[in-house]
Design a protein around this motif. Structure first.
Motif, PDB file in Angstrom:
ATOM      1  N   UNK A 114       9.608  34.710 -30.038  1.00 18.10           N
ATOM      2  CA  UNK A 114       9.082  33.497 -30.651  1.00 18.10           C
ATOM      3  C   UNK A 114       9.457  32.230 -29.888  1.00 18.10           C
ATOM      4  N   UNK A 115      10.413  32.319 -28.968  1.00 18.98           N
ATOM      5  CA  UNK A 115      10.841  31.137 -28.210  1.00 18.98           C
ATOM      6  C   UNK A 115      10.258  31.077 -26.806  1.00 18.98           C
ATOM      7  N   UNK A 116       9.454  32.052 -26.426  1.00 15.73           N
ATOM      8  CA  UNK A 116       8.922  32.091 -25.077  1.00 15.73           C
ATOM      9  C   UNK A 116       7.714  31.176 -24.946  1.00 15.73           C
ATOM     10  N   UNK A 117       7.789  30.269 -24.003  1.00 14.38           N
ATOM     11  CA  UNK A 117       6.717  29.315 -23.771  1.00 14.38           C
ATOM     12  C   UNK A 117       7.006  28.542 -22.499  1.00 14.38           C
ATOM     13  N   UNK A 118       6.177  27.554 -22.172  1.00 15.79           N
ATOM     14  CA  UNK A 118       6.423  26.746 -20.978  1.00 15.79           C
ATOM     15  C   UNK A 118       7.809  26.104 -21.011  1.00 15.79           C
ATOM     16  N   UNK A 119       8.509  26.172 -19.887  1.00 17.67           N
ATOM     17  CA  UNK A 119       9.856  25.601 -19.806  1.00 17.67           C
ATOM     18  C   UNK A 119       9.816  24.088 -19.884  1.00 17.67           C
ATOM     19  N   UNK A 120      10.785  23.527 -20.605  1.00 10.89           N
ATOM     20  CA  UNK A 120      10.914  22.072 -20.721  1.00 10.89           C
ATOM     21  C   UNK A 120      12.156  21.596 -19.969  1.00 10.89           C
ATOM     22  N   UNK A 121      13.297  22.225 -20.251  1.00 10.43           N
ATOM     23  CA  UNK A 121      14.543  21.847 -19.579  1.00 10.43           C
ATOM     24  C   UNK A 121      15.598  22.930 -19.786  1.00 10.43           C
ATOM     25  N   UNK A 122      16.622  22.901 -18.947  1.00  8.14           N
ATOM     26  CA  UNK A 122      17.803  23.744 -19.069  1.00  8.14           C
ATOM     27  C   UNK A 122      19.023  22.846 -19.110  1.00  8.14           C
ATOM     28  N   UNK A 123      20.029  23.259 -19.882  1.00  6.97           N
ATOM     29  CA  UNK A 123      21.270  22.494 -19.971  1.00  6.97           C
ATOM     30  C   UNK A 123      22.459  23.434 -20.096  1.00  6.97           C
ATOM     31  N   UNK A 165      17.089  28.134 -27.153  1.00  2.00           N
ATOM     32  CA  UNK A 165      17.923  29.319 -27.308  1.00  2.00           C
ATOM     33  C   UNK A 165      19.046  29.306 -26.277  1.00  2.00           C
ATOM     34  N   UNK A 166      20.239  29.730 -26.708  1.00  2.00           N
ATOM     35  CA  UNK A 166      21.372  29.847 -25.792  1.00  2.00           C
ATOM     36  C   UNK A 166      21.367  31.228 -25.147  1.00  2.00           C
ATOM     37  N   UNK A 167      21.506  31.253 -23.842  1.00  2.00           N
ATOM     38  CA  UNK A 167      21.519  32.493 -23.078  1.00  2.00           C
ATOM     39  C   UNK A 167      22.847  32.594 -22.353  1.00  2.00           C
ATOM     40  N   UNK A 168      23.494  33.759 -22.459  1.00  2.00           N
ATOM     41  CA  UNK A 168      24.764  33.977 -21.777  1.00  2.00           C
ATOM     42  C   UNK A 168      24.481  34.199 -20.289  1.00  2.00           C
ATOM     43  N   UNK A 169      24.409  33.101 -19.555  1.00  2.00           N
ATOM     44  CA  UNK A 169      24.021  33.139 -18.152  1.00  2.00           C
ATOM     45  C   UNK A 169      24.548  31.886 -17.469  1.00  2.00           C
ATOM     46  N   UNK A 170      25.115  32.070 -16.292  1.00  3.66           N
ATOM     47  CA  UNK A 170      25.587  30.912 -15.544  1.00  3.66           C
ATOM     48  C   UNK A 170      24.415  30.016 -15.181  1.00  3.66           C
ATOM     49  N   UNK A 171      24.677  28.698 -15.169  1.00  3.90           N
ATOM     50  CA  UNK A 171      23.607  27.742 -14.907  1.00  3.90           C
ATOM     51  C   UNK A 171      22.989  27.981 -13.530  1.00  3.90           C
ATOM     52  N   UNK A 172      23.842  28.268 -12.542  1.00  8.18           N
ATOM     53  CA  UNK A 172      23.336  28.507 -11.189  1.00  8.18           C
ATOM     54  C   UNK A 172      22.415  29.722 -11.154  1.00  8.18           C
ATOM     55  N   UNK A 219      16.646  19.532 -10.586  1.00 10.89           N
ATOM     56  CA  UNK A 219      17.990  19.457 -11.141  1.00 10.89           C
ATOM     57  C   UNK A 219      18.441  18.009 -11.041  1.00 10.89           C
ATOM     58  N   UNK A 220      18.599  17.351 -12.185  1.00 11.71           N
ATOM     59  CA  UNK A 220      18.903  15.922 -12.198  1.00 11.71           C
ATOM     60  C   UNK A 220      20.392  15.647 -12.414  1.00 11.71           C
ATOM     61  N   UNK A 221      21.132  16.677 -12.751  1.00 12.92           N
ATOM     62  CA  UNK A 221      22.551  16.555 -13.054  1.00 12.92           C
ATOM     63  C   UNK A 221      23.156  17.936 -12.843  1.00 12.92           C
ATOM     64  N   UNK A 222      24.456  18.003 -12.665  1.00  8.54           N
ATOM     65  CA  UNK A 222      25.062  19.323 -12.465  1.00  8.54           C
ATOM     66  C   UNK A 222      24.892  20.207 -13.692  1.00  8.54           C
ATOM     67  N   UNK A 223      24.580  19.591 -14.841  1.00  5.25           N
ATOM     68  CA  UNK A 223      24.434  20.357 -16.086  1.00  5.25           C
ATOM     69  C   UNK A 223      23.023  20.341 -16.643  1.00  5.25           C
ATOM     70  N   UNK A 224      22.066  19.773 -15.899  1.00  3.96           N
ATOM     71  CA  UNK A 224      20.711  19.643 -16.453  1.00  3.96           C
ATOM     72  C   UNK A 224      19.633  19.864 -15.392  1.00  3.96           C
ATOM     73  N   UNK A 225      18.569  20.546 -15.813  1.00  7.49           N
ATOM     74  CA  UNK A 225      17.349  20.714 -15.019  1.00  7.49           C
ATOM     75  C   UNK A 225      16.182  20.353 -15.917  1.00  7.49           C
ATOM     76  N   UNK A 226      15.155  19.679 -15.375  1.00  5.27           N
ATOM     77  CA  UNK A 226      13.988  19.295 -16.168  1.00  5.27           C
ATOM     78  C   UNK A 226      12.710  19.760 -15.478  1.00  5.27           C
ATOM     79  N   UNK A 227      11.726  20.100 -16.274  1.00  7.38           N
ATOM     80  CA  UNK A 227      10.419  20.506 -15.748  1.00  7.38           C
ATOM     81  C   UNK A 227       9.568  19.265 -15.532  1.00  7.38           C
ATOM     82  N   UNK A 228       8.911  19.197 -14.392  1.00  9.02           N
ATOM     83  CA  UNK A 228       8.092  18.029 -14.050  1.00  9.02           C
ATOM     84  C   UNK A 228       7.073  17.700 -15.134  1.00  9.02           C
ATOM     85  N   UNK A 229       6.422  18.723 -15.664  1.00 10.78           N
ATOM     86  CA  UNK A 229       5.317  18.508 -16.601  1.00 10.78           C
ATOM     87  C   UNK A 229       5.745  17.890 -17.919  1.00 10.78           C
ATOM     88  N   UNK A 230       7.045  17.875 -18.207  1.00 14.72           N
ATOM     89  CA  UNK A 230       7.505  17.384 -19.509  1.00 14.72           C
ATOM     90  C   UNK A 230       8.366  16.124 -19.399  1.00 14.72           C
TER      91      UNK A 230
END
Length: 269
Positions: free
Chosen positions: A176-185, A200-207, A220-231
């Protein structure tokens, strides 16, 4: 790497372990047997002993039946489309080991071993109970089982990459959470994945998460954040700090080393 059969089996067994309805049903059945004292247990045992006896009997029977039902449900998915039928096959097969387990329990309480033939007789007598157990379990938990089964049949991230252009990381999310990516943190030891359909939280290293983005345009706009261009909606500056404002209203901080790249990428918005 875990074998798909074992990982799927463990996933469904965990479903039972965390289901309060299952444990409530188990406790109610044990209590009913302890109070009613069937098969002559009311005459031979006091209530306390009877409660312990039926607790052991049902714990052994349900454990064996659940394990074999789940194993059959997983193993026969590609051969048999009906979930109830798959579970029923495993539950009926469980009658044989249940019969001999009951013999061991009777030996523990009476000190008399009745032999192999009696174990086979108990197994035969356990068949209708196994069928009833399967029906009760399926009725109470078929939705959860179906959901876990559907999730287990999703391809692995590696397979998804070969078969589809979708980012690998989406396979890690609930359907139910699968869709176009917006951002990762970054969120402690997890990566929060935000899509247009949920978070959703995923047990996965950011890298490692960044490696599973596929061809999704983003930065990747910050060491803790990535954003999708379209959003990305626009950039905002406050007290010398730069923020990326997303279309959903979230404001993502931009680290100083990434400012030039962010301005170049989104400065025209």
């Amino acid at each position: 790497m875990k074998h798909p059969f074992f990982s799927s089996t463990l996933r469904e067994l965990q479903l039972f372990a965390h289901a309060w309805r299952f444990w409530a049903t188990f406790a109610l059945v044990v209590l009913i047997f302890a109070v009613s004292g069937p098969y002559g247990t009311s005459e031979r045992m006091t209530f306390g002993v009877r409660l312990g006896y039926w607790l052991m009997v049902h714990a052994a029977a349900w454990t064996i039946a659940i394990c074999l039902s789940v194993m059959a449900e997983v193993a026969l998915r590609e051969r048999l489309g009906n979930t109830l039928m798959r579970m029923m096959i495993g539950s009926l097969v469980a009658a044989l080991p249940i019969g001999f387990a009951l013999g061991v329990i009777d030996f523990a309480f009476s000190g008399a071993w009745n032999g192999t033939s009696n174990g086979l007789h108990r197994a035969f007598m356990a068949l209708p109970l196994c069928a009833l157990f399967c029906l009760l379990t399926y009725t109470a938990m078929h939705r959860q089982i179906a959901e876990v089964s559907a999730l287990a049949q999703m391809p692995s991230p590696q397979t998804a990459t070969m078969a589809s252009a979708e980012p690998e990381i989406l396979v890690r999310l609930k359907p139910q959470n699968r869709g176009p990516l917006v951002r990762l943190s970054v969120e402690d030891h997890y990566t929060e994945v935000c899509t247009t359909r949920g978070r959703e939280l995923v047990l996965l290293r950011f890298a490692d998460a960044l490696k599973e983005l596929g061809d999704t345009p983003g930065l990747r706009v910050h060491r803790s954040h990535w954003v999708a261009d379209a959003h990305v909606e626009k950039l905002r500056r406050e007290n010398g700090k730069l923020f990326v404002v997303m279309k959903d209203g979230a404001e993502i901080p931009v680290s100083r080393p990434n400012m030039d790249a962010v301005k170049t990428r989104f400065g025209h918005l």
